[in-house]
Design an enzyme around this catalytic site. Sequence first.
Site, PDB file in Angstrom:
ATOM      1  N   TRP A   1      -2.889  -2.626  -1.654  1.00 38.12           N
ATOM      2  CA  TRP A   1      -2.444  -3.947  -2.114  1.00 38.12           C
ATOM      3  C   TRP A   1      -3.120  -4.930  -1.167  1.00 38.12           C
ATOM      4  O   TRP A   1      -2.759  -5.004   0.013  1.00 38.12           O
ATOM      5  CB  TRP A   1      -0.918  -4.014  -2.022  1.00 38.12           C
ATOM      6  CG  TRP A   1      -0.307  -5.213  -2.659  1.00 38.12           C
ATOM      7  CD1 TRP A   1       0.008  -5.367  -3.988  1.00 38.12           C
ATOM      8  CD2 TRP A   1       0.126  -6.412  -2.006  1.00 38.12           C
ATOM      9  NE1 TRP A   1       0.582  -6.590  -4.196  1.00 38.12           N
ATOM     10  CE2 TRP A   1       0.670  -7.257  -3.000  1.00 38.12           C
ATOM     11  CE3 TRP A   1       0.093  -6.865  -0.691  1.00 38.12           C
ATOM     12  CZ2 TRP A   1       1.185  -8.520  -2.717  1.00 38.12           C
ATOM     13  CZ3 TRP A   1       0.604  -8.127  -0.407  1.00 38.12           C
ATOM     14  CH2 TRP A   1       1.143  -8.936  -1.416  1.00 38.12           C
TER      15      TRP A   1
ATOM     16  N   ARG B   1       4.935   0.630  -6.100  1.00 36.92           N
ATOM     17  CA  ARG B   1       4.882  -0.227  -4.912  1.00 36.92           C
ATOM     18  C   ARG B   1       3.903  -1.387  -5.105  1.00 36.92           C
ATOM     19  O   ARG B   1       3.981  -2.362  -4.368  1.00 36.92           O
ATOM     20  CB  ARG B   1       4.438   0.600  -3.685  1.00 36.92           C
ATOM     21  CG  ARG B   1       5.439   1.666  -3.296  1.00 36.92           C
ATOM     22  CD  ARG B   1       4.852   2.605  -2.248  1.00 36.92           C
ATOM     23  NE  ARG B   1       4.577   1.927  -0.994  1.00 36.92           N
ATOM     24  CZ  ARG B   1       5.474   1.690  -0.050  1.00 36.92           C
ATOM     25  NH1 ARG B   1       6.720   2.074  -0.222  1.00 36.92           N
ATOM     26  NH2 ARG B   1       5.140   1.084   1.061  1.00 36.92           N
TER      27      ARG B   1
ATOM     28  N   ASN C   1      -1.227   1.366   5.916  1.00 34.31           N
ATOM     29  CA  ASN C   1      -0.315   0.448   5.226  1.00 34.31           C
ATOM     30  C   ASN C   1       0.230  -0.502   6.280  1.00 34.31           C
ATOM     31  O   ASN C   1       0.718  -0.045   7.310  1.00 34.31           O
ATOM     32  CB  ASN C   1       0.826   1.262   4.574  1.00 34.31           C
ATOM     33  CG  ASN C   1       1.927   0.377   4.017  1.00 34.31           C
ATOM     34  OD1 ASN C   1       1.707  -0.808   3.748  1.00 34.31           O
ATOM     35  ND2 ASN C   1       3.109   0.949   3.853  1.00 34.31           N
ATOM     36  N   GLY C   2       0.134  -1.808   6.031  1.00 38.05           N
ATOM     37  CA  GLY C   2       0.650  -2.778   7.003  1.00 38.05           C
ATOM     38  C   GLY C   2      -0.423  -3.805   7.326  1.00 38.05           C
ATOM     39  O   GLY C   2      -1.406  -3.948   6.581  1.00 38.05           O
TER      40      GLY C   2
ATOM     41  N   HIS D   1      18.547 -36.144 -10.852  1.00 35.19           N
ATOM     42  CA  HIS D   1      17.850 -36.683  -9.682  1.00 35.19           C
ATOM     43  C   HIS D   1      16.358 -36.374  -9.701  1.00 35.19           C
ATOM     44  O   HIS D   1      15.723 -36.324  -8.655  1.00 35.19           O
ATOM     45  CB  HIS D   1      18.520 -36.172  -8.408  1.00 35.19           C
ATOM     46  CG  HIS D   1      19.964 -36.581  -8.333  1.00 35.19           C
ATOM     47  ND1 HIS D   1      20.347 -37.849  -7.980  1.00 35.19           N
ATOM     48  CD2 HIS D   1      21.089 -35.906  -8.658  1.00 35.19           C
ATOM     49  CE1 HIS D   1      21.671 -37.929  -8.053  1.00 35.19           C
ATOM     50  NE2 HIS D   1      22.142 -36.760  -8.462  1.00 35.19           N
TER      51      HIS D   1
ATOM     52  N   CYS E   1       0.817  -1.214   0.000  1.00 33.40           N
ATOM     53  CA  CYS E   1       0.000   0.000   0.000  1.00 33.40           C
ATOM     54  C   CYS E   1       0.847   1.260   0.000  1.00 33.40           C
ATOM     55  O   CYS E   1       1.980   1.266   0.492  1.00 33.40           O
ATOM     56  CB  CYS E   1      -0.877   0.031   1.253  1.00 33.40           C
ATOM     57  SG  CYS E   1      -1.857  -1.445   1.455  1.00 33.40           S
TER      58      CYS E   1
ATOM     59  N   GLU F   1      18.719 -16.095  -9.700  1.00 28.63           N
ATOM     60  CA  GLU F   1      18.273 -14.723  -9.931  1.00 28.63           C
ATOM     61  C   GLU F   1      17.735 -14.563 -11.353  1.00 28.63           C
ATOM     62  O   GLU F   1      16.707 -13.897 -11.555  1.00 28.63           O
ATOM     63  CB  GLU F   1      19.427 -13.742  -9.639  1.00 28.63           C
ATOM     64  CG  GLU F   1      19.147 -12.289  -9.960  1.00 28.63           C
ATOM     65  CD  GLU F   1      17.957 -11.691  -9.198  1.00 28.63           C
ATOM     66  OE1 GLU F   1      17.398 -12.346  -8.291  1.00 28.63           O
ATOM     67  OE2 GLU F   1      17.570 -10.558  -9.553  1.00 28.63           O
TER      68      GLU F   1
ATOM     69  N   GLU G   1       9.014 -13.320 -12.564  1.00 22.24           N
ATOM     70  CA  GLU G   1       8.236 -12.238 -11.970  1.00 22.24           C
ATOM     71  C   GLU G   1       7.673 -11.282 -13.009  1.00 22.24           C
ATOM     72  O   GLU G   1       6.594 -10.734 -12.816  1.00 22.24           O
ATOM     73  CB  GLU G   1       8.976 -11.511 -10.843  1.00 22.24           C
ATOM     74  CG  GLU G   1      10.182 -10.708 -11.210  1.00 22.24           C
ATOM     75  CD  GLU G   1      10.867 -10.073  -9.998  1.00 22.24           C
ATOM     76  OE1 GLU G   1      10.199  -9.748  -9.009  1.00 22.24           O
ATOM     77  OE2 GLU G   1      12.079  -9.904 -10.044  1.00 22.24           O
TER      78      GLU G   1
ATOM     79  N   LYS H   1       6.815  -3.507  -4.719  1.00 20.14           N
ATOM     80  CA  LYS H   1       8.248  -3.185  -4.674  1.00 20.14           C
ATOM     81  C   LYS H   1       8.804  -3.363  -3.275  1.00 20.14           C
ATOM     82  O   LYS H   1       9.922  -3.812  -3.091  1.00 20.14           O
ATOM     83  CB  LYS H   1       8.453  -1.743  -5.159  1.00 20.14           C
ATOM     84  CG  LYS H   1       9.901  -1.278  -5.188  1.00 20.14           C
ATOM     85  CD  LYS H   1      10.692  -2.028  -6.231  1.00 20.14           C
ATOM     86  CE  LYS H   1      12.146  -1.632  -6.269  1.00 20.14           C
ATOM     87  NZ  LYS H   1      12.952  -2.619  -7.018  1.00 20.14           N
TER      88      LYS H   1
ATOM     89  N   LYS I   1      13.944 -13.328 -12.156  1.00 21.98           N
ATOM     90  CA  LYS I   1      13.693 -12.166 -13.023  1.00 21.98           C
ATOM     91  C   LYS I   1      12.677 -12.524 -14.084  1.00 21.98           C
ATOM     92  O   LYS I   1      11.725 -11.802 -14.326  1.00 21.98           O
ATOM     93  CB  LYS I   1      15.001 -11.790 -13.692  1.00 21.98           C
ATOM     94  CG  LYS I   1      15.630 -10.480 -13.674  1.00 21.98           C
ATOM     95  CD  LYS I   1      15.619  -9.498 -12.593  1.00 21.98           C
ATOM     96  CE  LYS I   1      14.757  -9.670 -11.411  1.00 21.98           C
ATOM     97  NZ  LYS I   1      15.177  -9.216 -10.173  1.00 21.98           N
TER      98      LYS I   1
HETATM   99  C1  AGP Z   1      13.128  -8.842  -6.964  1.00 21.22           C
HETATM  100  O1  AGP Z   1      13.061  -8.506  -8.290  1.00 21.22           O
HETATM  101  C2  AGP Z   1      11.957  -8.673  -6.160  1.00 21.22           C
HETATM  102  N1  AGP Z   1      10.959  -7.888  -6.641  1.00 21.22           N
HETATM  103  C3  AGP Z   1      11.966  -9.130  -4.737  1.00 21.22           C
HETATM  104  O2  AGP Z   1      12.319 -10.469  -4.742  1.00 21.22           O
HETATM  105  C4  AGP Z   1      12.865  -8.360  -3.743  1.00 21.22           C
HETATM  106  O3  AGP Z   1      14.206  -8.583  -4.040  1.00 21.22           O
HETATM  107  C5  AGP Z   1      12.523  -8.791  -2.312  1.00 21.22           C
HETATM  108  O4  AGP Z   1      11.173  -8.512  -2.065  1.00 21.22           O
HETATM  109  C6  AGP Z   1      13.394  -8.138  -1.284  1.00 21.22           C
HETATM  110  O5  AGP Z   1      13.223  -6.750  -1.247  1.00 21.22           O
HETATM  111  P1  AGP Z   1      14.243  -5.808  -0.496  1.00 21.22           P
HETATM  112  O6  AGP Z   1      15.566  -5.953  -1.198  1.00 21.22           O
HETATM  113  O7  AGP Z   1      13.664  -4.443  -0.641  1.00 21.22           O
HETATM  114  O8  AGP Z   1      14.336  -6.279   0.901  1.00 21.22           O
END
Ligand code: AGP
Length: 608
Positions: free
Chosen positions: A75, A27, A101-102, A504, A2, A481, A488, A603, A485
């Site tokens: 959110w 966000r 927010n939270g 395996h 949020c 990673e 997501e 984000k 990428k």
């Molecule tokens: C990565 O592309 C992400 N969107 C996500 O995995 C992110 O790295 C993770 O939420 C951690 O966030 P932070 O680095 O702000 O703690």
Amino acid sequence: MCGIVGYVGQNEAAPILLDGLARLEYRGYDSAGMAVYHDGEIEIVKAKGRLRVLRELTNNGLDLKGTIGIGHTRWATHGEPSVTNSHPHFNKDKSIVVVHNGIIENHQPLRDRLIRKGYRFISDTDTEVVAHMLDNYYNGDPLEAISKVMTRIEGSYALGVLFKDHPGEMYAVRKDSPLIVGVSDEGNFIASDIPAILNHTRNVYFIDNMEIVKLTREAVAFYNIDKEEIEKTMTVIDWDMEAAEKGGYEHFMLKEIYEQPKAVRDTINPRIKDGEIVIDEWHMTEEEVQNLNKIFIVACGSAYHAGISGKYVIEGIARIPVEVDVASEFRYRDPIIDDNSLVIVISQSGETADSLAALREAQRKGVKVLGIVNVVGSSIAREADSVLYTWAGLEIAVATTKAYSTQLAALYLLAIYLGNKRGKLEYAQYKQMVEELQELPDKIQSLLGDKERIQWFASKFAASRDIFYVGRGVDYATCMEGSLKLKEISYIHSEAYAAGELKHGTISLVEDGILVASVLTQPQLYEKTVSNMVEVKARGAYVMALTNIGNYDVEDVANFTIYIPKTNPWFTTSLAIIPLQLFAYYVSLARGLDVDKPRNLAKSVTVE
Ligand code: AGP
């Protein structure tokens, strides 16, 4: 997660709130709303979906009159995305209005108690509890009611509140969810993040946990939970709106991919003086460095993947055992940590709820925490014992690129620093590693030149159902990673596997035409991974190889090859990840998806 924006001042509030909320879109959200005070009434407008809908409903804010208001992008956590569940939320007679927010963790017992007292709930949200609790405790003094509610709610929250019988006043509080206050001659602001208000002011206060703010047109005042006024120091933000704009790029993600050479350079160079690594920010005595017997790296998502690369590199160079944990596991698994351990928490936002909780868990066990953090002044940065800032600058795209690259750079700095201090490196070796580190930005730059070929390749696989990534050692970390990428932002199912583990079970997933991206940059593991490529190719896979320049015989097996410049094998993730980021970006683009704001993602993940 949020986003909150609030304004009280001499201008119309609604257009300012809409502009601020637009700058928090990164966000992640699924509905939005605003409450504006005018002529003795608080009017609320809410909409499901994009901010565009809220704009249309309010004629870009022009139809919602008033110079004080709070806005929110939601959110969904408790209750589906809907107009009813979106914020702001009223108390029963619409005299108190709240954005949040939270997560209020004890919302259910509080809700039950309020219902017994006769309160009626219209939404499924945890937030509505706060509106009714404020109502319950309100006797004309907003500070009193707010502090009483704060002592009873559990969880994380940033709240913005208006009281109908206190016109011209806005209140805000926070605990474990981000909130800042901006001040200017035209009025004062609250926001979840700086970009929301940067068009209006650079003068900002960071609100600490359990602090209350009262904002009027002319002034802001800060209080602790006992309603005693407290002094706070203003920070002047030294970056500008340019950083929060696309600057000619089609997406923030592409812009941020291109900013990586600078980001990595800015993270490395200030820490190298006369060819030596100097980490002034790290408050460890010589004795503590020598006695260090274990490092725990704790993080989420991409930051966790940076941590996995870091484990290989720190163990390889400094010969200190490293455990890497997902923060949401670390915080609950009662890890065995002794006094000679170090916990490193990595986070771009510095606000990730699980990472923050893991940091506190480590400190509770009496261990020092080093934060590797990008956002200056964020919660993790403030609570860690030492902070190594990654100077990536503002990162807007949900899929991290430049922040991840700077996290790697910070970990390499630590590894070489520790390797040298603990006598695990010959001096010549140490000097050479430092030089190679400084060459990384130019090598990253050179890889960005290959984008057309990668775009062409991405278009061939944009319709894939599954894509696999395989590698060994550091390359396995790179694969994790690369795979994240891709999934997501493209919504294509993807997995990363340690190449030796394929046999395996995983190899049964390989079928005709499936793309298997193989990363093989580690000389001692090269032949082993080539064998694994042969195995998947024999079962119909289309094999992409990502390897060091010079390994041309890989083309005997690979259908498509990308070469990275030579560097020290410990640092290859920094180079190999660049084509994988570009690949993910172009697949998402080819599928016509919202690259910067992928579905369901936020984000900054400020809830558990
Ligand atoms: C990565 O592309 C992400 N969107 C996500 O995995 C992110 O790295 C993770 O939420 C951690 O966030 P932070 O680095 O702000 O703690």
